[in-house]
Structure formats: structure tokens, C-alpha cells
Design a protein around this motif. Structure first.
Motif, mmCIF file in Angstrom:
data_model
loop_
_atom_site.group_PDB
_atom_site.id
_atom_site.type_symbol
_atom_site.label_atom_id
_atom_site.label_comp_id
_atom_site.label_asym_id
_atom_site.label_seq_id
_atom_site.Cartn_x
_atom_site.Cartn_y
_atom_site.Cartn_z
ATOM 1 N N ILE A 2 -29.055 24.642 -29.977
ATOM 2 C CA ILE A 2 -28.906 23.682 -28.885
ATOM 3 C C ILE A 2 -28.146 22.476 -29.433
ATOM 4 O O ILE A 2 -28.567 21.872 -30.425
ATOM 5 C CB ILE A 2 -30.281 23.250 -28.328
ATOM 6 C CG1 ILE A 2 -31.019 24.487 -27.795
ATOM 7 C CG2 ILE A 2 -30.114 22.188 -27.238
ATOM 8 C CD1 ILE A 2 -32.403 24.198 -27.254
ATOM 9 N N GLY A 3 -27.010 22.174 -28.808
ATOM 10 C CA GLY A 3 -26.208 21.019 -29.219
ATOM 11 C C GLY A 3 -26.530 19.831 -28.322
ATOM 12 O O GLY A 3 -26.803 19.994 -27.131
ATOM 13 N N VAL A 4 -26.485 18.632 -28.902
ATOM 14 C CA VAL A 4 -26.699 17.414 -28.116
ATOM 15 C C VAL A 4 -25.720 16.340 -28.565
ATOM 16 O O VAL A 4 -25.249 16.339 -29.696
ATOM 17 C CB VAL A 4 -28.141 16.846 -28.251
ATOM 18 C CG1 VAL A 4 -29.182 17.827 -27.720
ATOM 19 C CG2 VAL A 4 -28.464 16.463 -29.684
ATOM 20 N N ILE A 5 -25.420 15.431 -27.626
ATOM 21 C CA ILE A 5 -24.675 14.214 -27.963
ATOM 22 C C ILE A 5 -25.595 13.040 -27.678
ATOM 23 O O ILE A 5 -26.142 12.918 -26.580
ATOM 24 C CB ILE A 5 -23.381 14.090 -27.137
ATOM 25 C CG1 ILE A 5 -22.420 15.244 -27.461
ATOM 26 C CG2 ILE A 5 -22.701 12.733 -27.403
ATOM 27 C CD1 ILE A 5 -21.162 15.276 -26.599
ATOM 28 N N GLU A 6 -25.767 12.203 -28.703
ATOM 29 C CA GLU A 6 -26.608 11.014 -28.552
ATOM 30 C C GLU A 6 -25.701 9.803 -28.382
ATOM 31 O O GLU A 6 -24.737 9.628 -29.125
ATOM 32 C CB GLU A 6 -27.487 10.851 -29.799
ATOM 33 C CG GLU A 6 -28.385 9.624 -29.750
ATOM 34 C CD GLU A 6 -29.318 9.517 -30.967
ATOM 35 O OE1 GLU A 6 -29.541 10.542 -31.656
ATOM 36 O OE2 GLU A 6 -29.802 8.405 -31.229
ATOM 37 N N ASP A 7 -26.009 8.988 -27.391
ATOM 38 C CA ASP A 7 -25.259 7.740 -27.205
ATOM 39 C C ASP A 7 -25.806 6.716 -28.196
ATOM 40 O O ASP A 7 -26.979 6.345 -28.125
ATOM 41 C CB ASP A 7 -25.441 7.243 -25.767
ATOM 42 C CG ASP A 7 -24.702 5.936 -25.521
ATOM 43 O OD1 ASP A 7 -23.565 5.791 -26.009
ATOM 44 O OD2 ASP A 7 -25.270 5.054 -24.849
ATOM 45 N N GLU A 8 -24.958 6.303 -29.111
ATOM 46 C CA GLU A 8 -25.419 5.392 -30.179
ATOM 47 C C GLU A 8 -25.961 4.086 -29.617
ATOM 48 O O GLU A 8 -26.947 3.544 -30.108
ATOM 49 C CB GLU A 8 -24.282 5.085 -31.147
ATOM 50 C CG GLU A 8 -23.982 6.244 -32.074
ATOM 51 C CD GLU A 8 -22.996 5.836 -33.166
ATOM 52 O OE1 GLU A 8 -22.519 4.687 -33.143
ATOM 53 O OE2 GLU A 8 -22.723 6.686 -34.027
ATOM 54 N N SER B 157 -24.292 9.279 -15.789
ATOM 55 C CA SER B 157 -23.660 7.987 -16.115
ATOM 56 C C SER B 157 -22.588 8.122 -17.197
ATOM 57 O O SER B 157 -21.922 7.144 -17.530
ATOM 58 C CB SER B 157 -24.719 6.990 -16.579
ATOM 59 O OG SER B 157 -25.205 7.377 -17.849
ATOM 60 N N ALA B 158 -22.440 9.325 -17.736
ATOM 61 C CA ALA B 158 -21.510 9.501 -18.868
ATOM 62 C C ALA B 158 -20.402 10.502 -18.556
ATOM 63 O O ALA B 158 -19.776 11.041 -19.465
ATOM 64 C CB ALA B 158 -22.294 9.932 -20.107
ATOM 65 N N ARG B 159 -20.145 10.734 -17.281
ATOM 66 C CA ARG B 159 -19.082 11.666 -16.894
ATOM 67 C C ARG B 159 -17.708 11.042 -17.178
ATOM 68 O O ARG B 159 -17.582 9.834 -17.294
ATOM 69 C CB ARG B 159 -19.185 12.019 -15.399
ATOM 70 C CG ARG B 159 -20.541 12.565 -14.963
ATOM 71 C CD ARG B 159 -20.677 14.071 -15.186
ATOM 72 N NE ARG B 159 -22.091 14.486 -15.223
ATOM 73 C CZ ARG B 159 -22.840 14.778 -14.160
ATOM 74 N NH1 ARG B 159 -22.327 14.707 -12.942
ATOM 75 N NH2 ARG B 159 -24.097 15.147 -14.302
ATOM 76 N N GLY B 160 -16.692 11.890 -17.301
ATOM 77 C CA GLY B 160 -15.335 11.398 -17.495
ATOM 78 C C GLY B 160 -14.979 11.076 -18.938
ATOM 79 O O GLY B 160 -13.892 10.590 -19.229
ATOM 80 N N LYS B 161 -15.880 11.342 -19.865
ATOM 81 C CA LYS B 161 -15.615 11.080 -21.293
ATOM 82 C C LYS B 161 -15.364 12.391 -22.057
ATOM 83 O O LYS B 161 -15.346 12.394 -23.282
ATOM 84 C CB LYS B 161 -16.814 10.359 -21.923
ATOM 85 C CG LYS B 161 -17.168 9.004 -21.319
ATOM 86 C CD LYS B 161 -18.451 8.462 -21.965
ATOM 87 C CE LYS B 161 -19.107 7.349 -21.180
ATOM 88 N NZ LYS B 161 -18.355 6.083 -21.245
ATOM 89 N N HIS B 162 -15.219 13.471 -21.308
ATOM 90 C CA HIS B 162 -14.979 14.787 -21.906
ATOM 91 C C HIS B 162 -16.122 15.246 -22.810
ATOM 92 O O HIS B 162 -15.910 15.987 -23.761
ATOM 93 C CB HIS B 162 -13.647 14.810 -22.679
ATOM 94 C CG HIS B 162 -12.487 14.343 -21.855
ATOM 95 N ND1 HIS B 162 -12.024 15.037 -20.770
ATOM 96 C CD2 HIS B 162 -11.728 13.229 -21.947
ATOM 97 C CE1 HIS B 162 -11.016 14.368 -20.220
ATOM 98 N NE2 HIS B 162 -10.819 13.265 -20.912
ATOM 99 N N LEU B 163 -17.322 14.811 -22.514
ATOM 100 C CA LEU B 163 -18.469 15.215 -23.336
ATOM 101 C C LEU B 163 -18.814 16.689 -23.088
ATOM 102 O O LEU B 163 -19.215 17.397 -24.011
ATOM 103 C CB LEU B 163 -19.688 14.337 -23.029
ATOM 104 C CG LEU B 163 -19.497 12.831 -23.230
ATOM 105 C CD1 LEU B 163 -20.836 12.112 -23.085
ATOM 106 C CD2 LEU B 163 -18.865 12.520 -24.573
#
Lengths: 155, 155
Positions: B57-63, B98-104
Motif C-alpha cells: 500500500i503506497g501513501v503520500i503524506e502532506d508534510e 483538497s489535494a486534487r490537481g497536483k498529479h498525486l
């Protein structure tokens, strides 16, 4: 009549001796599958056996010929979604071209969906071509979404 | 610029502490997921960890916020087909609203497909709605077939 058909075409789990009963040749009717050595077969069989009920392959053996004439697999995905829910994924369903019309596909699908149900899955899913949509609808499935694929070059 | 974005929005594997960083709340944006207790989360986390690279499972954490803002999973199916081939199955991809459009989403998909590739899979597949088809085509996928589903009553 019902009982004798049930006996004749009952679904059981794949056994290691099924390689000698045409299991690989049956899969070749579904997709690319060159010859698999006994060693490769046994290694994969043991890898899958190690996860037990989380990956089950059903087969129907024709008593008269001693050949495997239908198969399908289901594996259990463990999620965090749906309150740590589980999903059954059905793959690699095929009925021998000489054994069509005996409802063996439906027997295989019932065996696999019942297994997923007994494992506590909230749903079972599979991918199929447009040609097979009506068959799966008769088995109780409905079209949910699109399957997307990306093939890698190294094969 | 590329490097700082990479650093800021790098994908890493899910950690047991991510439950406290909004991982379950993020999944709730995708589908039904009531509250999951710490015990349930930890049990499932350990079950998945036990299969190692076969389920990632991959995740991106907003620093800035310390919240998980994107995730996706991939598990490796072992087949007899395709010469005892392997297939990567991508599931549960979601980016925080809230984090769309950043190519995440693309970062998550790249992470998961690269993992499947590195595991020797001959393909990677996923199911999506018609609305998300164009996104996955941009990621290199193509529509292959139909997804069929059967839901069980006990959930």
C-alpha cells in the motif's frame, strides 16, 4: 438424476496430480500458456497451497476420460476499506471446448462464489469480455465498471 | 523544482502510525468505511505485512499537515497461466479532495505499477468507473474488458 450429475461433475480443489490430467492444456484454451515443467508446476502449486483458503482453484474432472475439463480460481483480497473487508477475485475460468453446454462453467462459478462467501467477503468480482457478460449475469453478477490493463514488455 | 516536488509528494509504503494521520478518513472518500478500531487496523496491517512485497500500500503524506492525502494498493496474483505468470492488481486508489490537481494520483499509480513490474508481473490491471477512464489512459492503461460484481447480503 440431479445427484448423478452432481457426482459426475462435482467441483473439487486442484491437486498436484492434475498436471498429468491436462490442467495446463485446458488453461491454454483461455490464454497464452507454453509448456510448464513439472518443477515449475509443483513450485507454484506449493506457493498457492501455502496461503490455504486465501487462494483456491476449483476443477471438474471427467470421470470417463480422467481429464480436467473445467477450472476457475478465486483469491481473497484483504482491505482496509469496508471496515477491513474482504473481496473475492475470480480468475482464469475455462471449460474444455468439448464439454460446453453441460453448465460446467456455472458449477465452477458457484463453487468459487460460495467459497468467497464462506470466507466472509462482502463481494466477489471478475473481469470478462462483452461476449461472456450474459453468462455471468445468469450466474448473478452485474456489470459494475471497466477493467483497465497495462502490459509490460518483458514478457 | 522537480526534486522539491518529488521530495514533498514522494510515495512511501503505509506505516502502522498512518491510522493517526487520517488514512481511514481518506479511504472514506472512496467507499463505505465506518470507523476502524486501532486493534482492527493493526491486525489487518500485520496480516498484509506478513505477505511482504505481494501486497503493498503506497501513501503520500502532506508534510505541512502531517495528513495522508493519497493512497493506492497493489497485490500480486500468482497464476499457472502465462507460464506460471504473475499479475498486479491495483485497488483502492484515492486522492484527498483538497489535494486534487497536483498529479498525486499519477504518482501513486506509477509507484504501484513500478512495484508490479519489479515483481515480474506480465501485466497490471485495475477497475474504474467510466469517469476515471481518461485518467488511467493518461497513466498508460487501456480498457481491456468488463468488470462484473456480485454483492453478498451479509454486509
Amino acid at each position: 438424476m440431479e445427484n448423478s450429475e452432481e457426482q459426475k461433475y462435482g467441483v473439487r480443489k486442484l491437486e498436484i496430480s492434475d498436471k498429468g490430467k491436462g490442467f495446463i492444456e485446458l488453461l491454454q484454451q483461455l490464454s497464452v500458456c507454453d509448456s510448464v515443467s513439472d518443477k515449475e508446476f509443483e513450485d507454484r502449486f506449493r506457493e498457492l497451497s501455502a496461503v490455504g483458503a486465501d487462494h483456491v482453484i476449483g476443477v471438474i474432472e471427467d470421470e470417463a476420460s480422467g481429464k480436467i475439463i473445467a477450472t476457475g480460481s478465486v483469491f481473497i483480497e484483504k482491505k482496509f476499506l469496508r471496515n477491513c473487508g474482504k473481496v473475492g477475485h475470480i480468475e482464469d475460468v475455462v471449460v474444455d471446448s468439448s464439454a460446453r453446454g453441460k453448465h460446467l462453467g456455472k458449477r465452477i462459478i458457484n463453487f468459487l462464489t460460495e467459497h468467497a462467501h464462506s470466507m466472509g467477503c462482502y463481494k466477489v468480482i471478475l473481469d470478462c469480455s462483452l461476449d461472456n457478460k450474459a453468462f455471468y449475469e445468469k450466474c448473478g453478477f452485474h456489470n459494475k465498471s471497466l477493467q483497465m490493463a497495462m502490459y509490460f514488455d518483458h514478457h
